[in-house]
Design a protein around this motif. Structure first.
Motif, PDB file in Angstrom:
ATOM      1  N   GLU A 246       0.831  -1.200   0.000  1.00 44.79           N
ATOM      2  CA  GLU A 246       0.000   0.000   0.000  1.00 44.79           C
ATOM      3  C   GLU A 246       0.871   1.257   0.000  1.00 44.79           C
ATOM      4  OE1 GLU A 246      -2.861   2.161   3.146  1.00 44.79           O
ATOM      5  OE2 GLU A 246      -3.465   0.108   2.639  1.00 44.79           O
ATOM      6  N   ALA A 247       1.903   1.266   0.812  1.00 47.67           N
ATOM      7  CA  ALA A 247       2.812   2.409   0.859  1.00 47.67           C
ATOM      8  C   ALA A 247       3.553   2.555  -0.474  1.00 47.67           C
ATOM      9  CB  ALA A 247       3.817   2.249   2.002  1.00 47.67           C
ATOM     10  N   ALA A 248       3.922   1.435  -1.066  1.00 46.07           N
ATOM     11  CA  ALA A 248       4.592   1.477  -2.368  1.00 46.07           C
ATOM     12  C   ALA A 248       3.670   2.071  -3.421  1.00 46.07           C
ATOM     13  CB  ALA A 248       5.042   0.078  -2.776  1.00 46.07           C
ATOM     14  N   GLY A 249       2.411   1.697  -3.385  1.00 44.68           N
ATOM     15  CA  GLY A 249       1.439   2.246  -4.325  1.00 44.68           C
ATOM     16  C   GLY A 249       1.258   3.746  -4.161  1.00 44.68           C
ATOM     17  N   GLU A 250       1.194   4.192  -2.918  1.00 44.19           N
ATOM     18  CA  GLU A 250       1.064   5.627  -2.649  1.00 44.19           C
ATOM     19  C   GLU A 250       2.311   6.385  -3.097  1.00 44.19           C
ATOM     20  OE1 GLU A 250      -1.406   7.792  -1.562  1.00 44.19           O
ATOM     21  OE2 GLU A 250      -2.530   6.001  -2.107  1.00 44.19           O
ATOM     22  N   PHE A 251       3.469   5.798  -2.858  1.00 40.12           N
ATOM     23  CA  PHE A 251       4.713   6.434  -3.270  1.00 40.12           C
ATOM     24  C   PHE A 251       4.756   6.553  -4.789  1.00 40.12           C
ATOM     25  CE2 PHE A 251       9.264   6.293  -4.370  1.00 40.12           C
ATOM     26  CZ  PHE A 251       9.668   7.453  -3.733  1.00 40.12           C
ATOM     27  N   PHE A 252       4.331   5.504  -5.460  1.00 39.48           N
ATOM     28  CA  PHE A 252       4.309   5.537  -6.919  1.00 39.48           C
ATOM     29  C   PHE A 252       3.378   6.643  -7.412  1.00 39.48           C
ATOM     30  CE2 PHE A 252       2.744   4.209 -11.092  1.00 39.48           C
ATOM     31  CZ  PHE A 252       3.949   4.063 -11.767  1.00 39.48           C
ATOM     32  N   LYS A 253       2.212   6.710  -6.814  1.00 40.91           N
ATOM     33  CA  LYS A 253       1.207   7.687  -7.243  1.00 40.91           C
ATOM     34  C   LYS A 253       1.627   9.125  -6.912  1.00 40.91           C
ATOM     35  CE  LYS A 253      -2.673   7.292  -5.178  1.00 40.91           C
ATOM     36  NZ  LYS A 253      -3.980   6.904  -4.678  1.00 40.91           N
ATOM     37  N   GLN A 254       2.108   9.345  -5.711  1.00 38.27           N
ATOM     38  CA  GLN A 254       2.421  10.701  -5.268  1.00 38.27           C
ATOM     39  C   GLN A 254       3.781  11.215  -5.739  1.00 38.27           C
ATOM     40  OE1 GLN A 254       2.196  10.977  -1.012  1.00 38.27           O
ATOM     41  NE2 GLN A 254       0.178  10.051  -0.936  1.00 38.27           N
ATOM     42  N   TYR A 255       4.735  10.321  -5.901  1.00 33.64           N
ATOM     43  CA  TYR A 255       6.107  10.755  -6.150  1.00 33.64           C
ATOM     44  C   TYR A 255       6.616  10.371  -7.538  1.00 33.64           C
ATOM     45  CZ  TYR A 255      11.045  11.658  -5.178  1.00 33.64           C
ATOM     46  OH  TYR A 255      12.333  12.134  -5.209  1.00 33.64           O
ATOM     47  N   LEU A 256       6.485   9.091  -7.876  1.00 34.48           N
ATOM     48  CA  LEU A 256       7.074   8.635  -9.128  1.00 34.48           C
ATOM     49  C   LEU A 256       6.271   9.044 -10.358  1.00 34.48           C
ATOM     50  CD1 LEU A 256       8.329   5.092  -8.110  1.00 34.48           C
ATOM     51  CD2 LEU A 256       9.628   7.223  -8.264  1.00 34.48           C
ATOM     52  N   LEU A 257       4.960   8.970 -10.312  1.00 37.40           N
ATOM     53  CA  LEU A 257       4.162   9.334 -11.476  1.00 37.40           C
ATOM     54  C   LEU A 257       4.364  10.779 -11.918  1.00 37.40           C
ATOM     55  CD1 LEU A 257       0.725   7.480 -11.226  1.00 37.40           C
ATOM     56  CD2 LEU A 257       2.560   7.154 -12.882  1.00 37.40           C
ATOM     57  N   PRO A 258       4.373  11.749 -11.007  1.00 35.56           N
ATOM     58  CA  PRO A 258       4.637  13.120 -11.460  1.00 35.56           C
ATOM     59  C   PRO A 258       6.013  13.277 -12.111  1.00 35.56           C
ATOM     60  CG  PRO A 258       3.692  13.144  -9.260  1.00 35.56           C
ATOM     61  CD  PRO A 258       3.988  11.717  -9.592  1.00 35.56           C
ATOM     62  N   ARG A 259       7.006  12.567 -11.612  1.00 32.56           N
ATOM     63  CA  ARG A 259       8.337  12.645 -12.216  1.00 32.56           C
ATOM     64  C   ARG A 259       8.364  11.953 -13.574  1.00 32.56           C
ATOM     65  NH1 ARG A 259       8.352  13.891  -7.471  1.00 32.56           N
ATOM     66  NH2 ARG A 259       9.929  15.146  -6.470  1.00 32.56           N
ATOM     67  N   ARG A 260       7.625  10.886 -13.665  1.00 30.40           N
ATOM     68  CA  ARG A 260       7.536  10.185 -14.957  1.00 30.40           C
ATOM     69  C   ARG A 260       6.821  11.075 -15.979  1.00 30.40           C
ATOM     70  NH1 ARG A 260       8.450   4.289 -15.406  1.00 30.40           N
ATOM     71  NH2 ARG A 260       7.697   3.674 -17.435  1.00 30.40           N
ATOM     72  N   GLU A 261       5.827  11.800 -15.535  1.00 24.87           N
ATOM     73  CA  GLU A 261       5.126  12.726 -16.431  1.00 24.87           C
ATOM     74  C   GLU A 261       6.085  13.810 -16.927  1.00 24.87           C
ATOM     75  OE1 GLU A 261       2.537  14.271 -18.916  1.00 24.87           O
ATOM     76  OE2 GLU A 261       2.242  12.377 -17.843  1.00 24.87           O
ATOM     77  N   GLN A 262       6.928  14.314 -16.043  1.00 26.38           N
ATOM     78  CA  GLN A 262       7.934  15.290 -16.452  1.00 26.38           C
ATOM     79  C   GLN A 262       8.886  14.686 -17.485  1.00 26.38           C
ATOM     80  OE1 GLN A 262       6.643  18.282 -15.684  1.00 26.38           O
ATOM     81  NE2 GLN A 262       8.719  18.912 -15.277  1.00 26.38           N
ATOM     82  N   MET A 263       9.249  13.425 -17.280  1.00 24.14           N
ATOM     83  CA  MET A 263      10.137  12.760 -18.229  1.00 24.14           C
ATOM     84  C   MET A 263       9.443  12.589 -19.584  1.00 24.14           C
ATOM     85  SD  MET A 263      13.219  11.924 -18.481  1.00 24.14           S
ATOM     86  CE  MET A 263      13.911  11.710 -16.867  1.00 24.14           C
ATOM     87  N   ARG A 264       8.151  12.299 -19.578  1.00 27.26           N
ATOM     88  CA  ARG A 264       7.404  12.216 -20.844  1.00 27.26           C
ATOM     89  C   ARG A 264       7.443  13.557 -21.586  1.00 27.26           C
ATOM     90  NH1 ARG A 264       3.277   9.912 -17.559  1.00 27.26           N
ATOM     91  NH2 ARG A 264       3.511   7.678 -17.520  1.00 27.26           N
ATOM     92  N   LYS A 265       7.320  14.652 -20.845  1.00 26.92           N
ATOM     93  CA  LYS A 265       7.390  15.983 -21.461  1.00 26.92           C
ATOM     94  C   LYS A 265       8.772  16.211 -22.066  1.00 26.92           C
ATOM     95  CE  LYS A 265       3.911  18.092 -18.503  1.00 26.92           C
ATOM     96  NZ  LYS A 265       3.652  19.005 -17.389  1.00 26.92           N
ATOM     97  N   LEU A 266       9.792  15.779 -21.362  1.00 24.79           N
ATOM     98  CA  LEU A 266      11.150  15.925 -21.879  1.00 24.79           C
ATOM     99  C   LEU A 266      11.338  15.073 -23.137  1.00 24.79           C
ATOM    100  CD1 LEU A 266      13.926  17.236 -21.438  1.00 24.79           C
ATOM    101  CD2 LEU A 266      14.534  15.232 -20.085  1.00 24.79           C
ATOM    102  N   ILE A 267      10.764  13.892 -23.162  1.00 31.01           N
ATOM    103  CA  ILE A 267      10.828  13.038 -24.355  1.00 31.01           C
ATOM    104  C   ILE A 267      10.146  13.744 -25.520  1.00 31.01           C
ATOM    105  CG2 ILE A 267       9.925  10.908 -25.374  1.00 31.01           C
ATOM    106  CD1 ILE A 267      10.496   9.583 -22.593  1.00 31.01           C
ATOM    107  N   GLN A 268       9.020  14.359 -25.274  1.00 34.44           N
ATOM    108  CA  GLN A 268       8.314  15.095 -26.327  1.00 34.44           C
ATOM    109  C   GLN A 268       9.171  16.241 -26.860  1.00 34.44           C
ATOM    110  OE1 GLN A 268       5.508  14.116 -27.845  1.00 34.44           O
ATOM    111  NE2 GLN A 268       5.970  15.778 -29.257  1.00 34.44           N
ATOM    112  N   VAL A 269       9.839  16.957 -25.963  1.00 40.62           N
ATOM    113  CA  VAL A 269      10.742  18.034 -26.378  1.00 40.62           C
ATOM    114  C   VAL A 269      11.870  17.455 -27.241  1.00 40.62           C
ATOM    115  CG1 VAL A 269      12.458  19.709 -25.538  1.00 40.62           C
ATOM    116  CG2 VAL A 269      10.192  19.576 -24.462  1.00 40.62           C
ATOM    117  N   ALA A 270      12.415  16.313 -26.844  1.00 41.99           N
ATOM    118  CA  ALA A 270      13.493  15.678 -27.616  1.00 41.99           C
ATOM    119  C   ALA A 270      13.005  15.257 -28.999  1.00 41.99           C
ATOM    120  CB  ALA A 270      14.049  14.480 -26.850  1.00 41.99           C
ATOM    121  N   ILE A 271      11.773  14.806 -29.094  1.00 46.45           N
ATOM    122  CA  ILE A 271      11.189  14.460 -30.397  1.00 46.45           C
ATOM    123  C   ILE A 271      11.074  15.722 -31.256  1.00 46.45           C
ATOM    124  CG2 ILE A 271       9.087  13.674 -31.562  1.00 46.45           C
ATOM    125  CD1 ILE A 271       8.717  11.733 -29.126  1.00 46.45           C
TER     126      ILE A 271
END
Length: 189
Positions: free
Chosen positions: A109-134
């Motif tokens: 449960e804590a891992a799921g919350e960490f993924f949702k609160q912390y990792l997903l927003p950073r992954r979204e930022q990385m997706r934006k950076l990938i789009q910029v690189a494209i």
């Protein structure tokens, strides 16, 4: 001092106490009693904001690493991957980072919350950076980028968890080069 400022200060003292305690011993020996004593607060104060010691570790990790993982959209995708993976290796090598790995393994449960609160927003930022690189024509547009991100970040965790080895800059540079090779524009047909 306002009540909000007092609350913020107490929370910061508690998270600092978590980091201090984990410098001395591992997660399995971490207790709310010790954290409360180090922070100069009662256990009830801690339980007002956190349900479990695993939540304390998650917040301590977020606190320590929030400013560290900023992306530089002016730099290349490869530069950002190299920087992010090196910083991740260093963060996970810290006692709070190692405790976080234990929390993630033991508390789904804590891992799921960490993924949702912390990792997903950073992954979204990385997706934006990938789009910029494209858009800059650094990389091709058609590629399973989610899989690429997993392929980049997975080995860092693997090296730390299974080999108790912190990937160094050379390892990370080779990893990034290998994973990015198929997406570089000069390699597209």
């Amino acid at each position: 001092m306002t009540e909000a400022e007092k609350t913020s200060r107490r929370k910061q003292c508690i998270l600092n106490a978590v980091s201090e305690a984990l410098e001395e011993y591992d997660y399995s020996h971490l207790t709310v009693e010790d954290i409360a004593a180090r922070a100069g607060v009662g256990k009830s104060t801690i339980y007002r904001w956190w349900k479990h010691k695993s939540d304390l570790v998650l917040d301590a990790f977020k606190e320590q690493t929030a400013p560290v993982f900023e992306l530089d959209f002016q730099q290349s995708l490869a530069f950002n991957f190299n920087q992010q993976l090196l910083k991740l290796s260093q963060a996970l090598n810290h006692p709070v980072g190692r405790a976080l790995l234990v929390v993630m393994a033991e508390h789904r449960e804590a891992a799921g919350e960490f993924f949702k609160q912390y990792l997903l927003p950073r992954r979204e930022q990385m997706r934006k950076l990938i789009q910029v690189a494209i858009e800059r024509h650094e990389i091709i547009a058609e590629y399973p980028f989610e899989l690429m991100l997993d392929t980049l970040y997975g080995p860092i965790h693997y090296q730390i968890i299974f080999f108790n080895r912190i990937p160094d800059q050379t390892y990370i540079e080779h990893l990034v080069s290998l994973v990015m090779q198929p997406i570089l524009v000069q390699n597209s047909p």
